[in-house]
Design a protein around this motif. Structure first.
Motif, mmCIF file in Angstrom:
data_model
loop_
_atom_site.group_PDB
_atom_site.id
_atom_site.type_symbol
_atom_site.label_atom_id
_atom_site.label_comp_id
_atom_site.label_asym_id
_atom_site.label_seq_id
_atom_site.Cartn_x
_atom_site.Cartn_y
_atom_site.Cartn_z
ATOM 1 N N GLY A 221 0.820 -1.211 0.000
ATOM 2 C CA GLY A 221 0.000 0.000 0.000
ATOM 3 C C GLY A 221 0.847 1.251 0.000
ATOM 4 O O GLY A 221 1.970 1.270 -0.527
ATOM 5 N N ASN A 222 0.325 2.323 0.600
ATOM 6 C CA ASN A 222 1.057 3.587 0.579
ATOM 7 C C ASN A 222 2.178 3.608 1.619
ATOM 8 O O ASN A 222 2.308 2.697 2.441
ATOM 9 N N ASN A 223 2.960 4.677 1.574
ATOM 10 C CA ASN A 223 4.089 4.803 2.493
ATOM 11 C C ASN A 223 4.050 6.142 3.218
ATOM 12 O O ASN A 223 5.095 6.696 3.566
ATOM 13 N N GLU A 224 2.855 6.663 3.439
ATOM 14 C CA GLU A 224 2.733 7.927 4.157
ATOM 15 C C GLU A 224 3.273 7.766 5.579
ATOM 16 O O GLU A 224 2.913 6.836 6.290
ATOM 17 N N GLY A 225 4.134 8.681 5.956
ATOM 18 C CA GLY A 225 4.746 8.598 7.269
ATOM 19 C C GLY A 225 5.770 7.493 7.400
ATOM 20 O O GLY A 225 6.241 7.205 8.497
ATOM 21 N N GLY A 226 6.105 6.847 6.260
ATOM 22 C CA GLY A 226 7.063 5.743 6.303
ATOM 23 C C GLY A 226 6.462 4.444 6.791
ATOM 24 O O GLY A 226 7.182 3.554 7.257
#
Length: 268
Positions: A221-226
Motif C-alpha cells: 500500500g502507501n508509504n505515508e509517514g514511512g
C-alpha cells in the motif's frame, strides 16, 4: 479515539474519548484519561475499538457492541444514529463468535467458531465483501466458506487469512493496500498471490501489514509517514507484499485504522 484492554482477570477497561458512549460504563460525554472498568464481567476474551464504537467477545462466545451506530455498525438491526449504546449490548443471541475487528469507517468484521466470516456496517468501497444492502445493519455472512482464521477490518479495506495460510483482501485498493498487484477496488475477497505461508494480517488506512509463518514481516500500500518500513520515499506505493528487512523473529502485527504512518510489530 478511545482504547480498550482486558486484564489477566478477564475484566474490561476503557479510556479516552466518550462522546458517543464508546467507553461503555453507562455514561456519555465524560472523557477518561485513565482506565475505568466496564461493567462487572470477568470473562472478556477479545475486544476491538473503532473511532467512536467498541466491540467485544466474552469467553462464552457472545458478541457485544456499544457507542455510536453510524451506518448500523453496532449490528443490532438499526440504521438510526440515535440508537447509540453507552454500555455493552449483545448482538443477537449466538454464542459462537471467535474474533471481532472494527474498521475505521463504521464497518466491522467477525469470525465464528465454525470458521465463517461475517461483516456489517458501511460498504462504500466493497469492504463488506458481499453484495447486498448498503449499509448492512446486522452481521451478514461473506460467502459460504468455513476456513477463515483471522480478519482485520481497516479503513475502507478488509484483509484476512484462511486456515490454509492463504492471504485475502477486498474493499478500497487505491494505494494497492490489498496487495493483489493492482489498484482496483474489490467487492469480494481476492487471493493475494498463491502462497500458503501467511499467519496474520493488519489492515489500516491505505496500507496493510502481514506476517508469515517463517517470522518475516511484509507491507503493501502507501508509504505515508514511512508506514511501509522500507526506508524509501513516502510517495512510493506498493501494490503487492514487500518484505521489511531480513529478520525472521516477528510474532505479531497491527496498524492504525484512522491515520497513515503508524504500523506496529512485535518480535520474539
Amino acid at each position: 479515539q478511545s482504547s480498550l484492554a482486558i486484564s489477566s482477570a478477564g475484566n474490561l477497561y476503557a479510556w479516552g474519548d466518550n462522546s458517543e458512549g464508546q467507553i461503555g460504563n453507562n455514561s456519555t460525554g465524560i472523557n477518561y484519561s485513565s482506565p475505568v472498568q466496564v461493567g462487572a464481567s470477568t470473562n472478556w476474551a477479545q475486544v476491538s475499538a473503532q473511532y467512536n464504537s467498541s466491540f467485544g467477545i466474552l469467553s462464552t462466545g457472545a458478541l457485544f457492541s456499544w457507542g455510536a451506530n453510524g451506518s448500523g455498525v453496532l449490528g443490532h438491526g438499526s440504521l438510526s444514529t440515535s440508537d447509540k449504546k453507552s454500555s455493552p449490548t449483545q448482538i443477537g443471541a449466538l454464542t459462537t463468535w471467535l474474533q471481532v475487528d472494527a474498521g475505521g469507517e463504521y464497518n466491522c468484521a467477525a469470525i465464528k467458531t465454525d470458521g465463517t466470516l461475517w461483516t456489517w456496517g458501511i460498504d462504500t468501497y466493497g469492504q463488506l465483501g458481499h453484495p447486498g444492502p448498503n449499509p448492512t445493519n446486522s452481521p451478514m455472512q461473506v460467502g459460504a466458506l468455513t476456513n477463515w482464521a483471522q480478519v482485520s477490518e481497516g479503513y475502507q479495506t478488509c484483509m484476512a487469512v484462511k486456515t490454509d495460510g492463504t492471504l485475502w483482501g477486498w474493499g478500497r485498493n487505491s494505494a494497492g493496500q490489498i496487495g493483489d498487484n493492482s489498484r482496483t477496488d474489490r467487492n469480494s475477497p481476492v487471493q493475494i498471490g498463491s502462497l500458503t505461508t501467511w499467519a496474520a494480517v493488519g489492515s489500516g488506512n491505505g496500507a496493510s501489514i502481514a506476517l508469515k509463518t517463517d517470522g518475516t514481516l511484509w507491507t503493501m500500500g502507501n508509504n505515508e509517514g514511512g508506514v511501509s518500513g522500507q526506508n524509501e520515499p513516502t510517495t512510493v506505493f506498493r501494490s503487492s507484499p514487500v518484505q521489511v528487512g531480513a529478520l525472521t523473529t516477528w510474532t505479531k502485527v497491527n496498524i492504525s485504522r484512522w491515520s497513515n504512518g503508524l504500523a506496529f510489530a512485535i518480535k520474539n
